[in-house]
Design an enzyme around this catalytic site. Structure first.
Site, PDB file in Angstrom:
ATOM      1  N   ASP A   1       4.804   0.333  12.076  1.00 55.14           N
ATOM      2  CA  ASP A   1       3.586  -0.295  11.536  1.00 55.14           C
ATOM      3  C   ASP A   1       3.452  -1.747  11.969  1.00 55.14           C
ATOM      4  O   ASP A   1       2.435  -2.377  11.695  1.00 55.14           O
ATOM      5  CB  ASP A   1       3.586  -0.226  10.002  1.00 55.14           C
ATOM      6  CG  ASP A   1       3.420   1.199   9.528  1.00 55.14           C
ATOM      7  OD1 ASP A   1       3.612   1.455   8.323  1.00 55.14           O
ATOM      8  OD2 ASP A   1       3.116   2.075  10.354  1.00 55.14           O
TER       9      ASP A   1
ATOM     10  N   ARG B   1      -0.554  14.546  12.859  1.00 52.52           N
ATOM     11  CA  ARG B   1       0.223  14.140  11.689  1.00 52.52           C
ATOM     12  C   ARG B   1       0.589  15.398  10.881  1.00 52.52           C
ATOM     13  O   ARG B   1       0.047  15.653   9.840  1.00 52.52           O
ATOM     14  CB  ARG B   1      -0.584  13.159  10.840  1.00 52.52           C
ATOM     15  CG  ARG B   1      -1.093  11.935  11.578  1.00 52.52           C
ATOM     16  CD  ARG B   1      -0.059  10.898  11.905  1.00 52.52           C
ATOM     17  NE  ARG B   1       0.548  10.296  10.741  1.00 52.52           N
ATOM     18  CZ  ARG B   1       0.002   9.271  10.081  1.00 52.52           C
ATOM     19  NH1 ARG B   1      -1.148   8.790  10.462  1.00 52.52           N
ATOM     20  NH2 ARG B   1       0.615   8.760   9.031  1.00 52.52           N
TER      21      ARG B   1
ATOM     22  N   LYS C   1       0.841  -1.198   0.000  1.00 54.42           N
ATOM     23  CA  LYS C   1       0.000   0.000   0.000  1.00 54.42           C
ATOM     24  C   LYS C   1       0.877   1.249   0.000  1.00 54.42           C
ATOM     25  O   LYS C   1       0.666   2.174  -0.778  1.00 54.42           O
ATOM     26  CB  LYS C   1      -0.878   0.002   1.248  1.00 54.42           C
ATOM     27  CG  LYS C   1      -1.516   1.339   1.576  1.00 54.42           C
ATOM     28  CD  LYS C   1      -2.406   1.289   2.788  1.00 54.42           C
ATOM     29  CE  LYS C   1      -1.673   1.434   4.082  1.00 54.42           C
ATOM     30  NZ  LYS C   1      -1.326   2.809   4.484  1.00 54.42           N
ATOM     31  N   ASN C   2       1.891   1.248   0.862  1.00 59.01           N
ATOM     32  CA  ASN C   2       2.699   2.463   1.038  1.00 59.01           C
ATOM     33  C   ASN C   2       3.727   2.680  -0.060  1.00 59.01           C
ATOM     34  O   ASN C   2       4.429   3.691  -0.051  1.00 59.01           O
ATOM     35  CB  ASN C   2       3.355   2.456   2.424  1.00 59.01           C
ATOM     36  CG  ASN C   2       2.308   2.615   3.521  1.00 59.01           C
ATOM     37  OD1 ASN C   2       1.160   2.953   3.243  1.00 59.01           O
ATOM     38  ND2 ASN C   2       2.687   2.342   4.749  1.00 59.01           N
TER      39      ASN C   2
ATOM     40  N   CYS D   1      -5.057  12.060  13.428  1.00 58.44           N
ATOM     41  CA  CYS D   1      -5.752  10.786  13.238  1.00 58.44           C
ATOM     42  C   CYS D   1      -5.528   9.980  14.515  1.00 58.44           C
ATOM     43  O   CYS D   1      -4.923  10.457  15.468  1.00 58.44           O
ATOM     44  CB  CYS D   1      -5.227  10.060  12.008  1.00 58.44           C
ATOM     45  SG  CYS D   1      -3.605   9.353  12.239  1.00 58.44           S
TER      46      CYS D   1
ATOM     47  N   ARG E   1      -8.860  -0.449   4.839  1.00 56.79           N
ATOM     48  CA  ARG E   1      -8.100   0.656   4.237  1.00 56.79           C
ATOM     49  C   ARG E   1      -6.723   0.174   3.816  1.00 56.79           C
ATOM     50  O   ARG E   1      -6.146   0.673   2.858  1.00 56.79           O
ATOM     51  CB  ARG E   1      -7.897   1.783   5.261  1.00 56.79           C
ATOM     52  CG  ARG E   1      -9.064   2.662   5.491  1.00 56.79           C
ATOM     53  CD  ARG E   1      -8.653   3.867   6.293  1.00 56.79           C
ATOM     54  NE  ARG E   1      -7.425   4.461   5.752  1.00 56.79           N
ATOM     55  CZ  ARG E   1      -6.811   5.498   6.319  1.00 56.79           C
ATOM     56  NH1 ARG E   1      -7.290   6.020   7.433  1.00 56.79           N
ATOM     57  NH2 ARG E   1      -5.720   6.007   5.799  1.00 56.79           N
TER      58      ARG E   1
HETATM   59  C1  EPZ Z   1       4.287   6.821   6.543  1.00 50.15           C
HETATM   60  O1  EPZ Z   1       3.463   7.816   7.114  1.00 50.15           O
HETATM   61  C2  EPZ Z   1       3.392   5.600   6.377  1.00 50.15           C
HETATM   62  N1  EPZ Z   1       2.294   5.933   5.465  1.00 50.15           N
HETATM   63  C3  EPZ Z   1       2.856   5.179   7.736  1.00 50.15           C
HETATM   64  O2  EPZ Z   1       2.094   3.999   7.546  1.00 50.15           O
HETATM   65  C4  EPZ Z   1       4.036   4.863   8.646  1.00 50.15           C
HETATM   66  O3  EPZ Z   1       3.550   4.552   9.928  1.00 50.15           O
HETATM   67  C5  EPZ Z   1       4.961   6.088   8.734  1.00 50.15           C
HETATM   68  O4  EPZ Z   1       5.372   6.490   7.422  1.00 50.15           O
HETATM   69  C6  EPZ Z   1       6.212   5.801   9.545  1.00 50.15           C
HETATM   70  O5  EPZ Z   1       6.902   4.722   8.987  1.00 50.15           O
HETATM   71  C7  EPZ Z   1       2.534   5.956   4.136  1.00 50.15           C
HETATM   72  O6  EPZ Z   1       3.636   5.732   3.674  1.00 50.15           O
HETATM   73  C8  EPZ Z   1       1.360   6.288   3.259  1.00 50.15           C
HETATM   74  P1  EPZ Z   1       6.166  10.161   8.703  1.00 50.15           P
HETATM   75  P2  EPZ Z   1       3.983   9.339   7.171  1.00 50.15           P
HETATM   76  O7  EPZ Z   1       6.026  11.446   7.973  1.00 50.15           O
HETATM   77  O8  EPZ Z   1       4.866   9.625   6.024  1.00 50.15           O
HETATM   78  C9  EPZ Z   1       6.588  13.387  12.088  1.00 50.15           C
HETATM   79  C10 EPZ Z   1       0.289   2.558   7.830  1.00 50.15           C
HETATM   80  O9  EPZ Z   1      -0.052   1.974   8.853  1.00 50.15           O
HETATM   81  N2  EPZ Z   1       6.455  14.392  11.021  1.00 50.15           N
HETATM   82  O10 EPZ Z   1       7.317   9.254   8.369  1.00 50.15           O
HETATM   83  O11 EPZ Z   1       2.777  10.173   7.370  1.00 50.15           O
HETATM   84  C11 EPZ Z   1       5.310  12.588  12.295  1.00 50.15           C
HETATM   85  O12 EPZ Z   1       4.420  13.273  13.145  1.00 50.15           O
HETATM   86  C12 EPZ Z   1       0.691   4.013   7.894  1.00 50.15           C
HETATM   87  O13 EPZ Z   1       0.398   2.041   6.697  1.00 50.15           O
HETATM   88  C13 EPZ Z   1       6.549  15.737  11.347  1.00 50.15           C
HETATM   89  O14 EPZ Z   1       6.730  16.102  12.497  1.00 50.15           O
HETATM   90  O15 EPZ Z   1       4.831   9.333   8.505  1.00 50.15           O
HETATM   91  C14 EPZ Z   1       5.825  11.310  12.902  1.00 50.15           C
HETATM   92  O16 EPZ Z   1       6.018  11.514  14.294  1.00 50.15           O
HETATM   93  C15 EPZ Z   1       0.390   4.620   9.245  1.00 50.15           C
HETATM   94  N3  EPZ Z   1       6.418  16.664  10.351  1.00 50.15           N
HETATM   95  C16 EPZ Z   1       7.181  11.119  12.234  1.00 50.15           C
HETATM   96  O17 EPZ Z   1       7.539  12.405  11.685  1.00 50.15           O
HETATM   97  C17 EPZ Z   1       6.212  16.308   9.040  1.00 50.15           C
HETATM   98  O18 EPZ Z   1       6.131  17.208   8.163  1.00 50.15           O
HETATM   99  C18 EPZ Z   1       7.179  10.108  11.101  1.00 50.15           C
HETATM  100  O19 EPZ Z   1       6.109  10.454  10.264  1.00 50.15           O
HETATM  101  C19 EPZ Z   1       6.115  14.929   8.737  1.00 50.15           C
HETATM  102  C20 EPZ Z   1       6.245  13.989   9.737  1.00 50.15           C
END
Ligand code: EPZ
Length: 417
Positions: free
Chosen positions: A304, A121, A22-23, A116, A396
């Protein structure tokens, strides 16, 4: 809304093939916006989030065609540059259209994703990166507006590793004027897979999979054919399903190297794990021992997979400490596991789990995607009947998980609520 009724106690046996990731599919689909030529993606999983991004891309004017072999997307007719709240609120990954829209059309208006179940996020790092590339960013009524005549290459250092932030800026940089260097970039396999697709489209990206990615912008990109990588989280979920039910399962169509941290942790817990070229065999090899888990960006233990491994630890011998370092509140599954007789105490971002001999089936409620998987895994191991409601969360992010579990002998039934 559907619910799943699970009668626990069956040891899963047999073979199961995982779907495409998915990702990896979501950013690959957003990449179609970077060119007016069609891109064809194979092994795109049939699940909720993919349907949501197809709806969003179609709203923007992308033509989508689904055949048995591939999903073909063509952005030649894009005439809309706004990702509306009604679509973005259901899926944070909608933010992945931001970078491509600004890069190719010079404008985008994307609803802020909001929070969420697993915590706030933010997308501040996505926006800061686009600003460094010359985009004008403004916030208006819950929407982010981005404008740029042409993005220019920049050096961008992320203060935390962000998967979709890295993907968004890698896509934007592909059409920028000059060279972009992304430092402290995410190293997830899905980032690497996107770079493979973009390079097939004519981009010039080096270093994907490491924490420093260099992108030399080009004038335009072409179409491409690409097969997305297997879903490593679905693979890990089946690994835990085999372990928690005391079964013996071979998972095919996967890439074991993407599961190193999970395989090592299961081995440490006393589970049998055998790696093939594109398969993994997992079997119960005596009692499961409690082990400590600390989530970390790839190649560390994936956040995850945290909820799923917690379900396993709940019936393990001894204690385990599960520390969630990536998200603020990814323990929504704990309260529901407690209702099944688990012994878990959460202090800050750590869950202290004391193994219990047996879980008891109960009605539980899914709250987010991976929590749903955790509750299903617990139900497979519990004595009695577990009913998991609100499985739209599960749908989802997993393609036909209940049917695949049925194929491994699970006593699981989907009914309309
Ligand atoms: C991706 O989400 C995945 N989703 C998530 O999978 C996964 O849990 C996550 O990466 C971490 O591996 C997809 O790829 C579609 P991040 P993403 O930006 O990109 C902080 C699932 O279950 N952050 O890597 O949204 C954030 O709050 C989903 O399949 C900021 O502070 O996650 C978090 O604490 C859930 N500012 C950390 O970084 C930003 O601008 C990592 O988030 C962006 C992120």
């Amino acid at each position: 809304m559907d619910k799943l009724i699970i009668r626990g106690g069956v040891s899963l046996r047999g073979e199961v093939e995982v779907s495409g990731a998915k990702n990896a599919a979501l950013p690959a689909m957003a990449a179609c916006l970077l060119t007016d030529a069609p891109i064809s993606l194979q092994r795109v999983p049939r699940l909720g989030d993919v349907r949501t991004i197809v709806a969003l891309l179609s709203y923007l004017g992308v033509k989508a065609e689904v055949t048995q072999e591939a999903l073909t997307l063509c952005a030649a007719g894009v005439g809309q540059f706004e990702a509306p709240y009604r679509l973005v609120k259901t899926m944070r990954a909608s933010v992945l259209v931001l970078g491509p829209l600004v890069a190719r059309f010079g404008r985008a208006r994307v609803s802020l994703p909001g929070g969420c179940a697993i915590g706030p996020r933010p997308i501040n790092l996505h926006l800061a990166g686009l600003e460094k590339m010359g985009a004008e960013i403004s916030l208006d009524g819950g929407y982010v507006e981005a404008k740029a005549s042409r993005l220019k290459g920049a050096r961008i250092a992320f203060d935390v590793q962000t998967v979709t932030g890295t993907e968004n800026l890698m896509m934007a940089a592909s059409l920028a004027d000059g060279v972009t260097v992304l430092e402290n970039a995410a190293c997830e396999p899905e980032v690497t897979d996107l770079a493979v697709l973009l390079n097939r489209m004519g981009a010039r990206i080096e270093g994907a999979g490491t924490s420093t990615i260099t992108v030399e912008g080009v004038e335009s990109l072409q179409g491409a054919l690409h097969e997305v990588i297997p879903d490593r989280v679905e693979t890990g979920t089946f690994m835990v399903a085999a372990a928690i039910t005391g079964g013996d399962v071979t998972i095919t169509g996967c890439l074991p190297r993407h599961l190193e941290a999970v395989s090592n942790k299961l081995h440490e817990a006393g589970i049998g794990v055998e790696e093939g070229d594109r398969s993994l065999r997992v079997w119960a090899d005596g009692p499961v021992r409690g082990v400590n888990v600390r989530t970390h960006p790839y190649p560390g233990f994936a956040t995850d997979m945290q909820a799923q491994v917690m379900a396993l630890m709940v019936t393990a011998e001894g204690t385990s400490v599960i520390t969630e370092t990536v998200f603020d509140s990814r323990f929504m599954h704990v309260n529901e596991l407690l209702r099944m007789g688990a012994n878990i105490r959460v202090v800050g971002n750590a869950a202290f789990v004391q193994g219990v001999p047996r879980l008891l089936g109960a009605p539980v409620m899914a709250t987010d995607l991976r929590a749903s998987a955790s509750l299903i895994l617990a139900g497979l191991a519990a004595s009695g009947v577990t009913t998991v409601s609100r499985v739209y969360h599960l749908d989802r992010g997993y393609e036909a998980l209940d049917e695949k579990l049925l194929g491994l002998g699970a006593n699981i039934e989907r009914v309309a609520e």
